[in-house]
Motif scaffolding. Structure first.
Motif, PDB file in Angstrom:
ATOM      1  N   ASP A   1      33.594 -19.276 -31.380  1.00 40.90           N
ATOM      2  CA  ASP A   1      33.773 -19.610 -32.793  1.00 40.90           C
ATOM      3  C   ASP A   1      35.245 -19.602 -33.180  1.00 40.90           C
ATOM      4  OD1 ASP A   1      31.080 -20.022 -33.306  1.00 40.90           O
ATOM      5  OD2 ASP A   1      30.718 -17.913 -33.790  1.00 40.90           O
ATOM      6  N   THR A   2      36.003 -20.470 -32.566  1.00 35.72           N
ATOM      7  CA  THR A   2      37.384 -20.763 -32.956  1.00 35.72           C
ATOM      8  C   THR A   2      37.441 -22.219 -33.372  1.00 35.72           C
ATOM      9  OG1 THR A   2      37.989 -21.421 -30.708  1.00 35.72           O
ATOM     10  CG2 THR A   2      38.294 -19.086 -31.299  1.00 35.72           C
ATOM     11  N   VAL A   3      38.561 -22.630 -33.970  1.00 35.84           N
ATOM     12  CA  VAL A   3      38.716 -24.042 -34.322  1.00 35.84           C
ATOM     13  C   VAL A   3      38.551 -24.911 -33.084  1.00 35.84           C
ATOM     14  CG1 VAL A   3      40.390 -25.783 -35.070  1.00 35.84           C
ATOM     15  CG2 VAL A   3      40.135 -23.658 -36.374  1.00 35.84           C
ATOM     16  N   CYS A   4      39.194 -24.528 -32.000  1.00 36.56           N
ATOM     17  CA  CYS A   4      39.113 -25.314 -30.764  1.00 36.56           C
ATOM     18  C   CYS A   4      37.709 -25.268 -30.167  1.00 36.56           C
ATOM     19  CB  CYS A   4      40.134 -24.819 -29.745  1.00 36.56           C
ATOM     20  SG  CYS A   4      41.860 -25.105 -30.225  1.00 36.56           S
ATOM     21  N   GLY A   5      37.087 -24.092 -30.181  1.00 32.84           N
ATOM     22  CA  GLY A   5      35.740 -23.986 -29.647  1.00 32.84           C
ATOM     23  C   GLY A   5      34.753 -24.840 -30.423  1.00 32.84           C
ATOM     24  N   ILE A   6      34.863 -24.831 -31.741  1.00 23.20           N
ATOM     25  CA  ILE A   6      33.970 -25.642 -32.579  1.00 23.20           C
ATOM     26  C   ILE A   6      34.230 -27.125 -32.339  1.00 23.20           C
ATOM     27  CG2 ILE A   6      33.421 -26.234 -34.972  1.00 23.20           C
ATOM     28  CD1 ILE A   6      34.109 -23.264 -35.643  1.00 23.20           C
ATOM     29  N   GLY A   7      35.504 -27.501 -32.223  1.00 26.27           N
ATOM     30  CA  GLY A   7      35.821 -28.902 -31.918  1.00 26.27           C
ATOM     31  C   GLY A   7      35.266 -29.324 -30.576  1.00 26.27           C
ATOM     32  N   ASN A   8      35.352 -28.440 -29.576  1.00 19.72           N
ATOM     33  CA  ASN A   8      34.808 -28.750 -28.250  1.00 19.72           C
ATOM     34  C   ASN A   8      33.286 -28.839 -28.287  1.00 19.72           C
ATOM     35  OD1 ASN A   8      37.421 -28.694 -27.353  1.00 19.72           O
ATOM     36  ND2 ASN A   8      37.291 -26.652 -26.452  1.00 19.72           N
ATOM     37  N   ARG A   9      32.669 -28.069 -29.165  1.00 17.01           N
ATOM     38  CA  ARG A   9      31.211 -28.110 -29.329  1.00 17.01           C
ATOM     39  C   ARG A   9      30.780 -29.498 -29.808  1.00 17.01           C
ATOM     40  NH1 ARG A   9      29.434 -23.357 -33.094  1.00 17.01           N
ATOM     41  NH2 ARG A   9      31.022 -22.430 -31.722  1.00 17.01           N
ATOM     42  N   LYS A  10      31.500 -30.003 -30.785  1.00 17.86           N
ATOM     43  CA  LYS A  10      31.190 -31.354 -31.273  1.00 17.86           C
ATOM     44  C   LYS A  10      31.430 -32.385 -30.199  1.00 17.86           C
ATOM     45  CE  LYS A  10      32.772 -35.443 -32.896  1.00 17.86           C
ATOM     46  NZ  LYS A  10      33.826 -36.330 -32.353  1.00 17.86           N
ATOM     47  N   ASN A  11      32.510 -32.229 -29.434  1.00 15.10           N
ATOM     48  CA  ASN A  11      32.853 -33.216 -28.416  1.00 15.10           C
ATOM     49  C   ASN A  11      31.795 -33.290 -27.327  1.00 15.10           C
ATOM     50  OD1 ASN A  11      34.893 -35.137 -27.497  1.00 15.10           O
ATOM     51  ND2 ASN A  11      35.093 -33.787 -25.733  1.00 15.10           N
ATOM     52  N   ALA A  12      31.172 -32.165 -27.026  1.00 16.43           N
ATOM     53  CA  ALA A  12      30.113 -32.159 -26.022  1.00 16.43           C
ATOM     54  C   ALA A  12      28.931 -33.007 -26.471  1.00 16.43           C
ATOM     55  CB  ALA A  12      29.666 -30.725 -25.742  1.00 16.43           C
ATOM     56  N   VAL A  13      28.590 -32.924 -27.755  1.00 14.61           N
ATOM     57  CA  VAL A  13      27.501 -33.740 -28.300  1.00 14.61           C
ATOM     58  C   VAL A  13      27.875 -35.218 -28.237  1.00 14.61           C
ATOM     59  CG1 VAL A  13      26.109 -34.227 -30.350  1.00 14.61           C
ATOM     60  CG2 VAL A  13      26.771 -31.871 -29.828  1.00 14.61           C
ATOM     61  N   PHE A  14      29.105 -35.543 -28.654  1.00 14.37           N
ATOM     62  CA  PHE A  14      29.559 -36.930 -28.642  1.00 14.37           C
ATOM     63  C   PHE A  14      29.543 -37.514 -27.232  1.00 14.37           C
ATOM     64  CE2 PHE A  14      32.941 -40.001 -27.947  1.00 14.37           C
ATOM     65  CZ  PHE A  14      32.688 -40.940 -28.946  1.00 14.37           C
ATOM     66  N   SER A  15      30.062 -36.772 -26.271  1.00 13.32           N
ATOM     67  CA  SER A  15      30.147 -37.273 -24.897  1.00 13.32           C
ATOM     68  C   SER A  15      28.768 -37.544 -24.315  1.00 13.32           C
ATOM     69  CB  SER A  15      30.905 -36.262 -24.017  1.00 13.32           C
ATOM     70  OG  SER A  15      32.236 -36.108 -24.460  1.00 13.32           O
ATOM     71  N   GLN A  16      27.807 -36.702 -24.657  1.00 10.30           N
ATOM     72  CA  GLN A  16      26.453 -36.899 -24.149  1.00 10.30           C
ATOM     73  C   GLN A  16      25.841 -38.173 -24.703  1.00 10.30           C
ATOM     74  OE1 GLN A  16      24.867 -34.855 -21.793  1.00 10.30           O
ATOM     75  NE2 GLN A  16      23.585 -36.693 -21.722  1.00 10.30           N
ATOM     76  N   VAL A  17      26.039 -38.434 -25.981  1.00  8.40           N
ATOM     77  CA  VAL A  17      25.516 -39.657 -26.591  1.00  8.40           C
ATOM     78  C   VAL A  17      26.174 -40.883 -25.972  1.00  8.40           C
ATOM     79  CG1 VAL A  17      25.327 -40.987 -28.736  1.00  8.40           C
ATOM     80  CG2 VAL A  17      24.941 -38.516 -28.758  1.00  8.40           C
ATOM     81  N   LEU A  18      27.481 -40.815 -25.746  1.00 11.63           N
ATOM     82  CA  LEU A  18      28.193 -41.947 -25.154  1.00 11.63           C
ATOM     83  C   LEU A  18      27.675 -42.238 -23.751  1.00 11.63           C
ATOM     84  CD1 LEU A  18      30.547 -43.941 -25.683  1.00 11.63           C
ATOM     85  CD2 LEU A  18      32.047 -42.307 -24.538  1.00 11.63           C
ATOM     86  N   ARG A  19      27.433 -41.199 -22.972  1.00  9.27           N
ATOM     87  CA  ARG A  19      26.894 -41.389 -21.620  1.00  9.27           C
ATOM     88  C   ARG A  19      25.481 -41.952 -21.647  1.00  9.27           C
ATOM     89  NH1 ARG A  19      29.452 -36.334 -20.777  1.00  9.27           N
ATOM     90  NH2 ARG A  19      27.456 -35.251 -21.116  1.00  9.27           N
ATOM     91  N   ASP A  20      24.686 -41.479 -22.584  1.00 12.02           N
ATOM     92  CA  ASP A  20      23.282 -41.885 -22.626  1.00 12.02           C
ATOM     93  C   ASP A  20      23.098 -43.300 -23.171  1.00 12.02           C
ATOM     94  OD1 ASP A  20      22.629 -39.424 -21.644  1.00 12.02           O
ATOM     95  OD2 ASP A  20      21.952 -38.590 -23.562  1.00 12.02           O
ATOM     96  N   GLU A  21      23.900 -43.664 -24.168  1.00 12.85           N
ATOM     97  CA  GLU A  21      23.641 -44.907 -24.892  1.00 12.85           C
ATOM     98  C   GLU A  21      24.707 -45.979 -24.682  1.00 12.85           C
ATOM     99  OE1 GLU A  21      22.915 -44.013 -28.981  1.00 12.85           O
ATOM    100  OE2 GLU A  21      21.482 -42.414 -28.539  1.00 12.85           O
ATOM    101  N   GLY A  22      25.900 -45.609 -24.224  1.00 15.34           N
ATOM    102  CA  GLY A  22      26.958 -46.602 -24.077  1.00 15.34           C
ATOM    103  C   GLY A  22      27.472 -47.057 -25.434  1.00 15.34           C
ATOM    104  N   ILE A  23      28.323 -48.080 -25.415  1.00 17.83           N
ATOM    105  CA  ILE A  23      28.927 -48.591 -26.646  1.00 17.83           C
ATOM    106  C   ILE A  23      29.344 -50.036 -26.421  1.00 17.83           C
ATOM    107  CG2 ILE A  23      31.326 -48.000 -26.142  1.00 17.83           C
ATOM    108  CD1 ILE A  23      29.622 -47.173 -29.471  1.00 17.83           C
ATOM    109  N   ALA A  24      29.357 -50.823 -27.480  1.00 18.46           N
ATOM    110  CA  ALA A  24      29.812 -52.217 -27.399  1.00 18.46           C
ATOM    111  C   ALA A  24      30.822 -52.469 -28.499  1.00 18.46           C
ATOM    112  CB  ALA A  24      28.633 -53.173 -27.531  1.00 18.46           C
ATOM    113  N   ALA A  25      31.843 -53.259 -28.201  1.00 15.39           N
ATOM    114  CA  ALA A  25      32.862 -53.584 -29.196  1.00 15.39           C
ATOM    115  C   ALA A  25      32.279 -54.505 -30.263  1.00 15.39           C
ATOM    116  CB  ALA A  25      34.063 -54.254 -28.529  1.00 15.39           C
TER     117      ALA A  25
END
Length: 265
Positions: free
Chosen positions: A110-134
């Motif tokens: 529960d630090t600023v960096c830890g909380i930011g990394n927590r969000k990034n883990a969720v984002f990275s998983q979605v990107l891997r699972d679903e991909g993205i298109a321009a």
């Protein structure tokens, strides 16, 4: 390396007159075009919004923080900023202060960096699972710029920028990438300070007075306006046209297709 701030810059965007533009300018008439990534090149803003909401909903519930996370929190505190700065800004809006921590902090901390990394883990998983298109409209504009020999750059606060570009298959469309990793390495302040845009222009070998900056975030538009770029384009993905103009956008569109259509052969 750190870009020089515009003379008189003191953390606020200078007041600028919003000029009525009878028709959309030709982007190929400029020396370069700088693109924000999320919400301008790819719809990653939606993934970011979902990841932030999921993470802060749980955090605020666990900590008993009120009011809970709202959609306006994304635009007011998170959009366009470096991840840790966004976390600190949002927590501060609820009168919550936690230790800054270190970028290596585990997402459970529960630090600023830890909380930011927590969000990034969720984002990275979605990107891997679903991909993205321009966005198709952005790709059309990039095609027009390529045909005219006008270089493009990415200016993003995200440390995931290169992963997103790779997932969308568009990395090679941008000669320069100034992202959250570069900002950390070069000790560049977050948008709305102009440094990241100025560094991108410098690396392309162009000057702001001959360069376009395209943004969808309020803080990003303020950043480009503070850098005194020749043309600041706001892409309204939800921030609001009036808000983007007030932040310094010379012209606001709902999609870059409007530029592509206005100047197609």
């Amino acid at each position: 390396m750190s870009a020089k701030q515009p003379r008189g810059y003191a953390g606020r965007v200078p007041q600028r007159e919003v000029v009525a533009v009878p028709e959309l300018p030709d982007l190929t008439a400029y020396d370069a075009v700088l693109f924000d990534l999320d919400g301008v090149v790819t719809p990653t803003a939606e993934v970011h919004m979902h990841a932030w909401k999921a993470m802060f909903d749980r955090l605020f519930a666990d900590w008993g923080i009120t009011p809970g996370y709202t959609p306006s929190d994304y635009f007011d505190h998170l959009d366009g900023k470096k991840r840790y700065d966004g976390v600190a800004s949002l927590l501060r809006s609820r009168d919550v202060e936690v230790p800054w921590g270190d970028p290596s902090d585990d997402p459970s901390v529960d630090t600023v960096c830890g909380i930011g990394n927590r969000k990034n883990a969720v984002f990275s998983q979605v990107l891997r699972d679903e991909g993205i298109a321009a966005y198709p409209g952005t790709m059309r504009v990039l095609d027009q710029l390529d045909a005219a020999g006008v270089p493009a750059a990415i200016v993003s606060s995200s440390k995931n920028a290169r992963d997103v570009l790779a997932a969308a298959g568009v990395t090679d469309r941008f000669r320069v990438i100034v992202d959250g990793v570069v900002a950390e390495e070069e000790h560049l302040p977050s948008k709305p300070a102009p440094d990241v845009f100025l560094v991108a222009a410098q690396r392309l070998g162009v000057t702001p007075d001959r360069t376009v900056a395209i943004e969808d975030a309020i803080s990003g538009v303020e950043s480009a306006a503070a850098g005194r770029f020749a043309l600041v384009v706001g892409v309204n993905r939800g921030a609001g046209a009036d808000t983007l103009q007030a932040a310094g956008a010379h012209v606001v569109v709902s999609d870059l297709d409007e530029f592509a259509d206005a100047h197609s052969d």
